[in-house]
Scaffold this motif. Structure first.
Motif, PDB file in Angstrom:
ATOM      1  N   THR A 111       0.819  -1.216   0.000  1.00 26.91           N
ATOM      2  CA  THR A 111       0.000   0.000   0.000  1.00 26.91           C
ATOM      3  C   THR A 111       0.857   1.273   0.000  1.00 26.91           C
ATOM      4  O   THR A 111       0.383   2.328  -0.395  1.00 26.91           O
ATOM      5  CB  THR A 111      -0.928   0.022   1.230  1.00 26.91           C
ATOM      6  N   THR A 112       2.115   1.150   0.419  1.00 28.32           N
ATOM      7  CA  THR A 112       2.980   2.346   0.435  1.00 28.32           C
ATOM      8  C   THR A 112       3.491   2.704  -0.957  1.00 28.32           C
ATOM      9  O   THR A 112       4.046   3.786  -1.150  1.00 28.32           O
ATOM     10  CB  THR A 112       4.192   2.117   1.359  1.00 28.32           C
ATOM     11  N   GLU A 113       3.316   1.796  -1.921  1.00 32.11           N
ATOM     12  CA  GLU A 113       3.826   2.067  -3.274  1.00 32.11           C
ATOM     13  C   GLU A 113       2.873   2.911  -4.108  1.00 32.11           C
ATOM     14  O   GLU A 113       3.270   3.457  -5.133  1.00 32.11           O
ATOM     15  CB  GLU A 113       4.076   0.749  -4.022  1.00 32.11           C
ATOM     16  N   MET A 136      -1.395  -3.965   4.495  1.00 32.84           N
ATOM     17  CA  MET A 136      -2.764  -3.488   4.701  1.00 32.84           C
ATOM     18  C   MET A 136      -2.902  -2.785   6.055  1.00 32.84           C
ATOM     19  O   MET A 136      -3.783  -1.948   6.235  1.00 32.84           O
ATOM     20  CB  MET A 136      -3.756  -4.660   4.612  1.00 32.84           C
ATOM     21  N   ASP A 137      -2.017  -3.137   7.004  1.00 30.36           N
ATOM     22  CA  ASP A 137      -2.059  -2.495   8.324  1.00 30.36           C
ATOM     23  C   ASP A 137      -1.711  -1.008   8.242  1.00 30.36           C
ATOM     24  O   ASP A 137      -2.033  -0.244   9.148  1.00 30.36           O
ATOM     25  CB  ASP A 137      -1.109  -3.211   9.299  1.00 30.36           C
ATOM     26  N   LEU A 138      -1.051  -0.598   7.154  1.00 26.76           N
ATOM     27  CA  LEU A 138      -0.659   0.817   7.022  1.00 26.76           C
ATOM     28  C   LEU A 138      -1.709   1.650   6.293  1.00 26.76           C
ATOM     29  O   LEU A 138      -1.531   2.863   6.098  1.00 26.76           O
ATOM     30  CB  LEU A 138       0.686   0.930   6.274  1.00 26.76           C
ATOM     31  N   LEU A 139      -2.812   1.013   5.897  1.00 31.06           N
ATOM     32  CA  LEU A 139      -3.835   1.692   5.101  1.00 31.06           C
ATOM     33  C   LEU A 139      -4.331   3.020   5.700  1.00 31.06           C
ATOM     34  O   LEU A 139      -4.534   3.991   4.964  1.00 31.06           O
ATOM     35  CB  LEU A 139      -5.009   0.727   4.871  1.00 31.06           C
ATOM     36  N   PRO A 140      -4.503   3.090   7.052  1.00 28.21           N
ATOM     37  CA  PRO A 140      -4.969   4.373   7.614  1.00 28.21           C
ATOM     38  C   PRO A 140      -3.970   5.518   7.415  1.00 28.21           C
ATOM     39  O   PRO A 140      -4.347   6.688   7.554  1.00 28.21           O
ATOM     40  CB  PRO A 140      -5.129   4.069   9.112  1.00 28.21           C
ATOM     41  N   HIS A 141      -2.724   5.194   7.115  1.00 32.13           N
ATOM     42  CA  HIS A 141      -1.689   6.222   7.043  1.00 32.13           C
ATOM     43  C   HIS A 141      -1.288   6.595   5.615  1.00 32.13           C
ATOM     44  O   HIS A 141      -0.442   7.459   5.415  1.00 32.13           O
ATOM     45  CB  HIS A 141      -0.435   5.752   7.790  1.00 32.13           C
TER      46      HIS A 141
END
Lengths: 222, 115
Positions: A141-143, A166-171
């Motif tokens: 998701t960071t890409e 997917m855990d970083l989705l809120p950020h």
């Protein structure tokens, strides 16, 4: 001066080696995955989490491809899984001949699954058949959710897509529905798994899918 | 930059075909690269020009044709030529598309001077 028709695939040499590899894999009933992504998408971490879930259940081997260092193979060996490191020395991808050279050192009859972790790159590895059963790619998701449009070949050739971090989705500004829709634009049958290598979320569905693929290859060989 | 690897394979196909026809020199090679290939024609040409030196294909011109991405729409069945960067059906605007052609990386022909 005259023109001579040739009509040969430029990658004919690679494809012949890939066919040869594939025959070995099929004969021994080993399911082979070619794991691909950009650098830093989390391939090795996802592989570690996958191997942990398979420990004691399946016999797994790993080939690690990197431009340099054997750091990734060492990470895999720490889990008690045999790993071979290929250093391409600058080449941005693995090819079928490199894999073929390593096969002599691998007891295929003692494996259920062989994972080939390709060099981190969203372009070049897509073009080279290694003889694997399935290409699996990781997009994190960071890409950014624009990657399927920017790298259509990679998303076209993949059998499955692991949507990682997917855990970083809120950020992060990552539109999951858009990424999934565009990843499927040239790949109707693409299997997509939303996962997190860090928390382990979504890993069970992915491992179940892998096990089903392994079972089919094994059944066809016996 | 896998074009260096592609250029190496291409050069070996060209030399093989040239030798098979007892050519003194290969002066031109026609190549097809599909729209759904990640090979860049410019990078391929650059690598080829570096590698061809001192071979049967020294000075050989590389003519690259981009072949279209042909597909059919899985929603309305339309046969179409698509843009790999923006794949959608021109009739109904939808995707996915089923790819029929466009992944070519092919040496089509060579022009030779007889030996």
């Amino acid at each position: 001066m005259h023109e001579i028709a040739v009509n040969e695939d430029i990658l004919a040499g690679n494809d012949a080696a890939a066919r040869h590899n594939r025959e070995h894999f099929i004969e021994h009933g080993v399911y082979v995955v070619n794991l691909m992504s950009a650098p830093g998408a989390g391939k090795t971490t996802l592989l570690e989490r996958t191997l942990e879930r398979m420990a004691g259940k399946h016999r797994v081997g790993v080939i690690e491809g990197d431009v340099a260092t054997s750091a990734d193979a060492e990470r895999i060996r720490r889990l008690g899984v045999p790993a071979i490191q290929i250093n391409t020395g600058g080449e941005c991808h693995l090819d079928a001949r490199q894999i073929h050279r390593e096969l002599a050192a691998i007891q295929l009859e003692e494996l259920d699954l062989l994972v080939i972790e390709n060099v981190g790159n969203l372009v070049c590895p897509a073009e080279f058949d290694l003889g694997e059963h399935d290409k699996v790619m990781v997009l994190s998701t960071t890409e950014g959710d624009d990657k399927p449009r920017k790298y259509p070949v990679m998303f076209h050739v993949a059998r499955a897509l692991l949507l990682n971090k997917m855990d970083l989705l809120p950020h992060v500004d990552f539109d999951v529905a858009k990424a999934e829709r565009e990843a499927r634009a040239l790949n109707l049958d693409l299997e997509i798994f939303r996962v997190s290598g860090r928390t382990g979320a979504g890993m069970d569905a992915w491992v179940t899918w892998l096990e089903e693929r392994m079972r089919r290859v094994k059944a066809a060989a016996t | 930059m896998h074009e260096v690897a592609l250029a190496r394979e291409l050069l070996s196909l060209i030399r093989e075909a040239g030798r098979a026809h007892a050519a003194a020199r290969v002066t031109r090679a026609r190549v097809e690269i599909g729209q759904l290939s990640c090979a860049s024609p410019d990078a391929l040409r650059f690598a080829f020009e570096a590698l061809r030196v001192g071979t049967l294909a020294d000075g050989c011109e590389l003519v690259v044709e981009r072949t279209p991405l042909r597909a059919s729409c899985t929603s309305c069945g339309e046969a179409l030529v698509a843009d790999a960067k923006d794949p959608a059906c021109p009739r109904c605007g939808r995707a996915p598309l089923e790819v029929l052609a466009g992944r070519e990386l092919r040496l089509v022909s060579i022009e030779v001077e007889d030996g």
